[in-house]
Structure formats: structure tokens, C-alpha cells
Design a protein around this motif. Structure first.
Motif, PDB file in Angstrom:
ATOM      1  N   VAL A  92       0.844  -1.207   0.000  1.00 36.17           N
ATOM      2  CA  VAL A  92       0.000   0.000   0.000  1.00 36.17           C
ATOM      3  C   VAL A  92       0.870   1.244   0.000  1.00 36.17           C
ATOM      4  CG1 VAL A  92      -1.584   1.340   1.431  1.00 36.17           C
ATOM      5  CG2 VAL A  92      -2.027  -1.068   1.018  1.00 36.17           C
ATOM      6  N   ARG A  93       1.953   1.244   0.782  1.00 36.54           N
ATOM      7  CA  ARG A  93       2.835   2.416   0.814  1.00 36.54           C
ATOM      8  C   ARG A  93       3.558   2.618  -0.520  1.00 36.54           C
ATOM      9  NH1 ARG A  93       4.367   0.009   5.810  1.00 36.54           N
ATOM     10  NH2 ARG A  93       3.368   1.014   7.585  1.00 36.54           N
ATOM     11  N   ASP A  94       3.828   1.528  -1.238  1.00 32.20           N
ATOM     12  CA  ASP A  94       4.557   1.638  -2.502  1.00 32.20           C
ATOM     13  C   ASP A  94       3.668   2.010  -3.672  1.00 32.20           C
ATOM     14  OD1 ASP A  94       6.679  -1.182  -1.624  1.00 32.20           O
ATOM     15  OD2 ASP A  94       6.891   0.953  -1.201  1.00 32.20           O
ATOM     16  N   LEU A  95       2.350   2.040  -3.496  1.00 27.37           N
ATOM     17  CA  LEU A  95       1.465   2.400  -4.615  1.00 27.37           C
ATOM     18  C   LEU A  95       1.672   3.863  -4.975  1.00 27.37           C
ATOM     19  CD1 LEU A  95      -1.845   0.570  -3.634  1.00 27.37           C
ATOM     20  CD2 LEU A  95      -0.353   0.038  -5.550  1.00 27.37           C
ATOM     21  N   PRO A  96       1.966   4.176  -6.251  1.00 30.99           N
ATOM     22  CA  PRO A  96       2.292   5.569  -6.603  1.00 30.99           C
ATOM     23  C   PRO A  96       1.082   6.482  -6.684  1.00 30.99           C
ATOM     24  CG  PRO A  96       2.347   4.178  -8.554  1.00 30.99           C
ATOM     25  CD  PRO A  96       2.097   3.255  -7.394  1.00 30.99           C
ATOM     26  N   GLY A  97      -0.115   5.945  -6.954  1.00 32.12           N
ATOM     27  CA  GLY A  97      -1.274   6.803  -7.172  1.00 32.12           C
ATOM     28  C   GLY A  97      -1.964   7.284  -5.914  1.00 32.12           C
ATOM     29  N   LEU A  98      -1.600   6.763  -4.741  1.00 28.00           N
ATOM     30  CA  LEU A  98      -2.276   7.113  -3.487  1.00 28.00           C
ATOM     31  C   LEU A  98      -1.561   8.279  -2.815  1.00 28.00           C
ATOM     32  CD1 LEU A  98      -2.988   3.551  -2.066  1.00 28.00           C
ATOM     33  CD2 LEU A  98      -4.521   5.024  -3.330  1.00 28.00           C
ATOM     34  N   LYS A  99      -2.336   9.317  -2.453  1.00 22.46           N
ATOM     35  CA  LYS A  99      -1.757  10.509  -1.846  1.00 22.46           C
ATOM     36  C   LYS A  99      -2.337  10.819  -0.468  1.00 22.46           C
ATOM     37  CE  LYS A  99      -0.870  12.661  -6.331  1.00 22.46           C
ATOM     38  NZ  LYS A  99      -1.131  13.847  -7.199  1.00 22.46           N
ATOM     39  N   THR A 100      -3.497  10.258  -0.139  1.00 16.55           N
ATOM     40  CA  THR A 100      -4.144  10.564   1.144  1.00 16.55           C
ATOM     41  C   THR A 100      -4.184   9.323   2.021  1.00 16.55           C
ATOM     42  OG1 THR A 100      -6.339  10.031   0.255  1.00 16.55           O
ATOM     43  CG2 THR A 100      -5.574  12.310   0.038  1.00 16.55           C
ATOM     44  N   PRO A 101      -4.224   9.491   3.356  1.00 19.41           N
ATOM     45  CA  PRO A 101      -4.338   8.330   4.242  1.00 19.41           C
ATOM     46  C   PRO A 101      -5.624   7.543   4.028  1.00 19.41           C
ATOM     47  CG  PRO A 101      -3.609  10.266   5.462  1.00 19.41           C
ATOM     48  CD  PRO A 101      -4.008  10.730   4.113  1.00 19.41           C
ATOM     49  N   LEU A 102      -6.722   8.230   3.666  1.00 16.30           N
ATOM     50  CA  LEU A 102      -7.981   7.519   3.422  1.00 16.30           C
ATOM     51  C   LEU A 102      -7.865   6.590   2.219  1.00 16.30           C
ATOM     52  CD1 LEU A 102     -10.933   7.137   4.211  1.00 16.30           C
ATOM     53  CD2 LEU A 102     -11.518   9.071   2.752  1.00 16.30           C
ATOM     54  N   GLY A 103      -7.175   7.030   1.173  1.00 15.39           N
ATOM     55  CA  GLY A 103      -6.967   6.165   0.008  1.00 15.39           C
ATOM     56  C   GLY A 103      -6.125   4.944   0.358  1.00 15.39           C
ATOM     57  N   ARG A 104      -5.112   5.114   1.219  1.00 17.49           N
ATOM     58  CA  ARG A 104      -4.297   3.958   1.636  1.00 17.49           C
ATOM     59  C   ARG A 104      -5.143   2.973   2.445  1.00 17.49           C
ATOM     60  NH1 ARG A 104      -0.711   8.337   2.910  1.00 17.49           N
ATOM     61  NH2 ARG A 104       0.915   8.557   1.324  1.00 17.49           N
ATOM     62  N   ALA A 105      -6.026   3.502   3.307  1.00 19.28           N
ATOM     63  CA  ALA A 105      -6.884   2.609   4.103  1.00 19.28           C
ATOM     64  C   ALA A 105      -7.822   1.811   3.195  1.00 19.28           C
ATOM     65  CB  ALA A 105      -7.683   3.429   5.113  1.00 19.28           C
ATOM     66  N   ARG A 106      -8.382   2.459   2.171  1.00 18.32           N
ATOM     67  CA  ARG A 106      -9.259   1.740   1.245  1.00 18.32           C
ATOM     68  C   ARG A 106      -8.500   0.666   0.476  1.00 18.32           C
ATOM     69  NH1 ARG A 106     -12.259   7.226  -1.002  1.00 18.32           N
ATOM     70  NH2 ARG A 106     -13.815   7.403   0.667  1.00 18.32           N
ATOM     71  N   ALA A 107      -7.270   0.971   0.038  1.00 20.77           N
ATOM     72  CA  ALA A 107      -6.467  -0.045  -0.648  1.00 20.77           C
ATOM     73  C   ALA A 107      -6.134  -1.209   0.291  1.00 20.77           C
ATOM     74  CB  ALA A 107      -5.186   0.593  -1.179  1.00 20.77           C
ATOM     75  N   TRP A 108      -5.867  -0.900   1.577  1.00 20.41           N
ATOM     76  CA  TRP A 108      -5.566  -1.959   2.555  1.00 20.41           C
ATOM     77  C   TRP A 108      -6.754  -2.895   2.719  1.00 20.41           C
ATOM     78  CZ3 TRP A 108      -7.214  -3.950   7.146  1.00 20.41           C
ATOM     79  CH2 TRP A 108      -6.305  -4.677   7.902  1.00 20.41           C
ATOM     80  N   LEU A 109      -7.985  -2.376   2.804  1.00 20.85           N
ATOM     81  CA  LEU A 109      -9.174  -3.227   2.950  1.00 20.85           C
ATOM     82  C   LEU A 109      -9.342  -4.142   1.743  1.00 20.85           C
ATOM     83  CD1 LEU A 109     -11.722  -0.649   4.428  1.00 20.85           C
ATOM     84  CD2 LEU A 109     -10.690  -2.573   5.619  1.00 20.85           C
ATOM     85  N   ARG A 110      -9.075  -3.623   0.542  1.00 16.14           N
ATOM     86  CA  ARG A 110      -9.220  -4.449  -0.658  1.00 16.14           C
ATOM     87  C   ARG A 110      -8.182  -5.566  -0.713  1.00 16.14           C
ATOM     88  NH1 ARG A 110     -11.715   0.055  -1.244  1.00 16.14           N
ATOM     89  NH2 ARG A 110     -13.252   0.485  -2.873  1.00 16.14           N
ATOM     90  N   LEU A 111      -6.941  -5.260  -0.328  1.00 17.48           N
ATOM     91  CA  LEU A 111      -5.904  -6.293  -0.321  1.00 17.48           C
ATOM     92  C   LEU A 111      -6.167  -7.339   0.758  1.00 17.48           C
ATOM     93  CD1 LEU A 111      -2.742  -4.063  -0.878  1.00 17.48           C
ATOM     94  CD2 LEU A 111      -3.844  -5.551  -2.534  1.00 17.48           C
ATOM     95  N   ALA A 112      -6.672  -6.902   1.912  1.00 18.59           N
ATOM     96  CA  ALA A 112      -6.991  -7.859   2.984  1.00 18.59           C
ATOM     97  C   ALA A 112      -8.106  -8.801   2.564  1.00 18.59           C
ATOM     98  CB  ALA A 112      -7.371  -7.103   4.257  1.00 18.59           C
ATOM     99  N   LEU A 113      -9.106  -8.285   1.820  1.00 17.57           N
ATOM    100  CA  LEU A 113     -10.179  -9.155   1.336  1.00 17.57           C
ATOM    101  C   LEU A 113      -9.652 -10.165   0.330  1.00 17.57           C
ATOM    102  CD1 LEU A 113     -13.227  -9.781   1.323  1.00 17.57           C
ATOM    103  CD2 LEU A 113     -13.458  -8.157  -0.547  1.00 17.57           C
ATOM    104  N   MET A 114      -8.737  -9.729  -0.553  1.00 18.53           N
ATOM    105  CA  MET A 114      -8.172 -10.668  -1.523  1.00 18.53           C
ATOM    106  C   MET A 114      -7.336 -11.744  -0.827  1.00 18.53           C
ATOM    107  SD  MET A 114      -7.172  -8.589  -4.988  1.00 18.53           S
ATOM    108  CE  MET A 114      -6.220  -7.299  -4.223  1.00 18.53           C
ATOM    109  N   GLN A 115      -6.673 -11.406   0.277  1.00 21.49           N
ATOM    110  CA  GLN A 115      -5.894 -12.395   1.031  1.00 21.49           C
ATOM    111  C   GLN A 115      -6.773 -13.298   1.898  1.00 21.49           C
ATOM    112  OE1 GLN A 115      -2.881 -10.568   3.410  1.00 21.49           O
ATOM    113  NE2 GLN A 115      -1.382 -10.536   1.763  1.00 21.49           N
ATOM    114  N   LYS A 116      -8.052 -12.929   2.061  1.00 22.91           N
ATOM    115  CA  LYS A 116      -8.975 -13.653   2.946  1.00 22.91           C
ATOM    116  C   LYS A 116      -8.481 -13.651   4.402  1.00 22.91           C
ATOM    117  CE  LYS A 116     -10.702 -16.709  -0.683  1.00 22.91           C
ATOM    118  NZ  LYS A 116     -10.992 -18.106  -1.084  1.00 22.91           N
TER     119      LYS A 116
END
Length: 566
Positions: A92-116
Motif C-alpha cells: 500500500v505504501r509503494d502504490l504511486p497513485g495514493l496521496k491521502t491516508p484515506l486512500g491507503r486505508a481503502r487499498a488496505w481493505l481491498r488487499l486484505a479481502l483478496m488475502q482472505k
């Protein structure tokens, strides 16, 4: 009648919405029959509901220049409590398109769901109530039993396969609004679908029970992890004490640097006020340094990005220095060539001077020979009458030689003059080149000064960008609140409240809206105007306090008031 606690009502509502979204997602996913993507509407609604659940009771945290309220802070603790979550946090920290903490949190939820692993990650976070108390109020959903119930419901999502592209989504600017129309179904539709869904519900319950059994088997491993986390907590406390000592040293060094820079800061008084304000803010935020130490890893990543940018700038500066050095070498080579040309011209002038001296000697000899010939002619004129013709011929020949010598002398003088002119021009070019070299040296000094100023300006710009990002997140949240208030006000007034997207020009002056010319709603008619056409305030029946109205409504309301007054 006993008055219900509004926070308890909010928690119950969020719990019901979470149950409905998770149940609807599982049912639709099993009927869908393939891997879900980010465009799937029930999946989007699930993420919106989870975002609202995590935001409930979140504390407003004071940041460097403003106040911040985001769910990225508690989600960052998961990687310390659950080592397997370090991978998605780093990605999530390495994603270049994310600039706000809220966007990082949303990306984290999506990755956690994919990992189950979403249920596992949030369970280990709920267990640590003392750490969550730094981010949530005591009445928050994550601090009460409703949070544990939602985490238990998340176990059922492990039967779903999701393939989400986090890079392609604009997670920073998404507006999380719950669509209640998805959950409002008629009784006829529900009765017709109950028979078709019974088998799917039985399979979901079976998978859910199996997953619960698996989670119960992992309780012993969780106890061991809790022990290891307590040990790591003691280590972190020691590191925090060391960090405090380092901060005290840095403050002492800061005071020393401040005393040394007083002379320099007298020349830049317009920067002095900003620096003093920042120092006052830093002194007032000493109590937040302990919390900032926990976020040092995040700062390290950001600093690495800035270091990469600075390295690129250094490479550019090195390239510019190489070009300047090459230009200096070229100018030095040109100077050497000019010096060689000057030495050659001096040799030629010496040769010309030598030839001029020889010609002058020859001329003198010729003049002497002419004088001698004339004397002999006078003396021997009477004696050698017969030989006069031969002497006259010789005399004419010598005159021709004299004429030739005079023409040669004129040519040599002209050549010498041209050579002197060329020499003068070469001297002027050499002087010009010397002035250019001096200008290049001064330009190099100015370039170094500008480079230092550029570094200072870049550091100031980075601080301002971080402040702007925090202000943008705060403005987005305030904008959501304002929109909710506007919708509520519109429902109370029963008026047609024009949306921001439907208006591009002011209705009164018809000027186009921009960043400098903002949109404003008239609280009486609901239309959108600019600030110049809606800077009046009057009390309305819907609000006793004076609110913003447009110029036309202002004139109409004043006319009504004047007509009603006897």
C-alpha cells in the motif's frame, strides 16, 4: 420514556448495515458464480459500510498544521500485531497513485479481502483495546461488542474469491455513501426467491461454521502471539525512551542553530515569521512526539521518496556542472588557440619589421647611389658627352627600380597596417573572452547560491504539500458533512436544491465558476450563485439565524417585509 443513547443507536444501525451488506455480498457472489472485481456493486457497498464502521467514534488527531481524522492510523498497527500483514502494508505504501491516508486505508481493505485475512487482522486489532483507545473514543463501534460481532461476520467472506485492481482505482477522491435502495426489497420478490436461495444459505452456513472452527483452533497460536507482542511492546518502550533522548538532543541542537542563524535571518525577515511560527507549533506539539515515533516508519518511506527526488535533482545538477565544465574547457581551448594565433601574428609582425628595415636600407643605398651618379654625371658631363646616352639609359632603369621599390614599400606598409588591424581585433576578442570567463565564474557562484536556495525552497514546498494533503482530506470530510446538512435542510424546506454539478455559471451574472469564483446556494430559492451575487444574509422561516440569500431573493424578501409593516 427513557432516552436512548445516540451512539448506541448508531452502533446498532451500523451493525445491521454490516449484516445486510455481508449477507447480500455472500448470496450474490455465490449466485454470480465467478471471481468478483471492483465494479461489482455489492462489493462496493461492502467497502463503504466497512469504512463507516471503522470511522465511527474516531478521534480527531492534531497534526502539524491542522486536525486529521482518518482510519489509516489504526490499520497501520495491524502489521505490528500480525506479522503477515506487513506485506500488504508495504505494498500500500509503494502504490504511486495514493496521496491521502484515506486512500491507503481503502487499498488496505481491498488487499486484505483478496488475502482472505480481513477477519484475522481486525480480530487482533480489537483485542488490543489499550492501543485502540489512542485512536477511538470509548463509545466507538470498534471498542464495543458490536465490533467483535462484525469481525465474526467477516469470517464468512473467506468463501468469496476477489480479484481487485487497486492501482487503477481513484481511491483518494471516492465518496463513500451507503446506497439503501439495494437493501429495500418487496415481500413478493423475497417470497419468490426464498426457495431458490435456501440451498445457497445452507452452504453458506456450513462454510461459516467450518471457518469458525478453524478460527477457534487458532486461539492457542494467538496467545503465543500475544506474549511475543508484549515482549516487542517492552522493546518498543525502550526504543521510545531512546527516541525521547534523541529528541531532546535535537531540540538543543535546534536552539544552537537558531542562535547561529540570527544574523542570516535578519536579511530574510519575511521567512523569519514563518520559521518562528513553525517553532512555536513544534514546542506546542511536544506531547504528540510519542505518538509520532510510532509513525516513524511511514516518515522513513516518505523521506526515501524525497531522497530519490533529491538524488534525481543532484543528477541533474551534476549534468549541469558537467556541461558548465565542458563549456569552460571549450573556452580554455579557444583561449589557447587565440594565444597561439597572437604569438604567430607577433612573429609575423617581427618578420615584417625586419623586412621593412631591409627595404629602408636598400632605399638609402639607392638614394646614395643616385646622389653619387648625379655627382659623377655633373663632373663627367663635359668629359663623357658620348657616353651620356648610356648613362641616361642607366638612369632611367634606376628610376624604374626606385618606382618599383616605392610600390613594394607601399604594399608592405599596407600589409603591415592590415596585420596591425588584425592584431588589434584579436586583442579585443581576447579581452572579450576574458570578460566572458569572469562572467562564467560569477555565474557559477550564483548557480551554487541558487542551488542552495532551491534546496531550501524544496523543503518548504514539501512541508506545504504535506499540509495541503492534510487540508484536502479535512476539506473532503467537511464537504461530506456540508452536503448532508444541505440535503437535510432541503428536506425541511421542501425546495428544489440544485446540485453543484448541474451549475457551471452564476444564474444572475452568468459568470463561469472556477477555483477563485466558488459556488454558493441561496437558502431561499436553492439556486447556485457566485459570492458577489449572494453576499446578503436574512433570517428565513426555516432558520431564525441570518443565512445566505441571492440579490433577487433579498430584494423580494425586503419588499415583503416593507409591505407587511403598517
Amino acid at each position: 420514556m427513557a432516552v436512548k443513547d445516540p451512539t448506541a443507536v448508531e452502533r446498532a444501525n451500523l451493525l445491521n448495515m454490516a449484516k445486510l451488506s455481508i449477507k447480500g455480498l455472500i448470496e450474490s457472489a455465490l449466485s454470480f458464480g465467478r471471481t468478483l472485481d471492483s465494479d461489482y456493486p455489492p462489493l462496493q457497498q461492502f467497502f463503504v459500510v466497512m469504512e463507516h464502521c471503522l470511522k465511527h467514534g474516531l478521534k480527531v488527531r492534531k497534526s502539524f498544521l491542522s486536525y486529521n481524522k482518518t482510519i489509516w492510523g489504526p490499520l497501520e498497527l495491524v502489521e505490528k500485531l500480525y506479522p503477515e500483514a506487513e506485506e500488504i502494508a508495504a505494498s500500500v505504501r509503494d502504490l504511486p497513485g495514493l496521496k491521502t491516508p484515506l486512500g491507503r486505508a481503502r487499498a488496505w481493505l481491498r488487499l486484505a479481502l483478496m488475502q482472505k485475512k480481513m477477519a484475522d487482522y481486525l480480530r487482533c486489532l480489537i483485542i488490543q483495546r489499550d492501543l485502540l483507545s489512542e485512536f477511538y473514543e470509548y463509545h466507538a463501534l470498534m471498542m464495543e461488542e458490536e465490533g467483535a460481532v462484525i469481525v465474526g461476520l467477516l469470517v464468512g467472506l473467506n468463501v468469496i474469491d476477489a480479484n481487485l485492481c487497486v492501482k487503477g482505482e481513484d481511491l483518494d477522491s471516492q465518496v463513500g455513501v451507503i446506497d439503501f435502495s439495494v437493501y429495500l426489497k418487496s415481500d413478493d420478490d423475497i417470497g419468490g426467491k426464498e426457495r431458490n436461495v435456501q440451498i445457497a444459505a445452507i452452504l453458506d452456513q456450513k462454510n461459516y461454521v467450518e471457518e469458525l472452527n478453524r478460527q477457534l483452533n487458532t486461539v492457542s497460536s494467538l496467545h503465543a502471539r500475544v506474549d511475543s507482542l508484549e515482549k516487542s511492546n517492552t522493546k518498543l518502550i525502550e526504543e521510545l525512551a531512546i527516541a525521547k533522548n534523541n529528541i531532546i538532543k535535537l531540540q538543543e541542537e535546534n536552539h544552537q542553530l537558531r542562535s547561529e542563524n540570527t544574523l542570516i535571518l535578519m536579511k530574510t525577515q519575511h521567512h523569519l515569521e514563518d520559521m518562528e511560527n513553525e517553532l512555536v507549533v513544534q514546542v506546542s506539539m511536544k506531547h504528540e512526539i510519542e505518538l509520532a515515533m510510532k509513525l516513524l516508519e511511514k516518515d522513513i518511506h516518505e523521506k526515501q521518496d524525497t531522497l530519490i527526488g533529491l538524488r534525481q535533482q543532484l543528477d541533474e545538477v551534476k549534468a549541469i556542472n558537467v556541461e558548465m565544465y565542458q563549456k569552460l574547457q571549450v573556452s580554455e581551448d579557444a583561449m589557447k588557440e587565440k594565444n597561439e594565433i597572437i604569438s604567430r601574428l607577433e612573429d609575423k609582425t617581427n618578420q615584417i619589421n625586419a623586412t621593412m628595415k631591409q627595404l629602408e636600407q636598400r632605399l638609402q643605398q639607392a638614394e646614395k647611389a643616385q646622389v653619387e651618379a648625379e655627382a659623377e654625371d655633373e663632373k663627367l658631363k663635359q668629359e663623357y658627352v658620348n657616353k651620356s646616352e648610356s648613362l641616361q639609359n642607366e638612369f632611367f632603369q634606376k628610376e624604374k627600380q626606385l618606382l618599383q621599390l616605392e610600390t613594394d614599400l607601399k604594399i608592405e606598409k599596407e600589409w603591415r597596417q592590415t596585420l596591425e588591424d588584425d592584431l588589434q581585433k584579436e586583442k579585443e576578442t581576447v579581452a572579450h573572452l576574458r570578460t566572458e570567463t569572469q562572467e562564467i565564474v560569477t555565474l557559477k557562484k550564483e548557480f551554487l547560491k541558487l542551488q542552495e536556495k532551491n534546496k531550501q525552497l524544496k523543503s518548504i514546498c514539501e512541508d506545504q504539500e504535506a499540509a495541503l494533503q492534510e487540508l484536502a482530506s479535512k476539506l473532503s470530510e467537511s464537504k461530506l458533512k456540508i452536503e448532508d446538512i444541505k440535503e437535510a435542510n432541503k428536506a425541511l424546506q421542501g425546495q428544489v436544491w440544485l446540485k453543484d454539478k448541474e451549475a457551471t455559471h452564476c444564474k444572475l451574472c452568468e459568470k463561469e465558476f472556477s477555483l477563485s469564483k466558488r459556488k454558493h446556494h441561496c437558502r431561499n430559492c436553492g439556486e447556485i450563485f457566485c459570492n458577489a451575487c449572494s453576499d446578503n444574509e436574512l433570517p428565513l422561516p426555516s432558520s431564525p439565524k441570518p443565512v445566505r440569500v441571492c440579490d433577487s431573493c433579498h430584494a423580494i424578501l425586503i419588499q415583503r417585509c416593507s409591505s407587511n409593516v403598517p
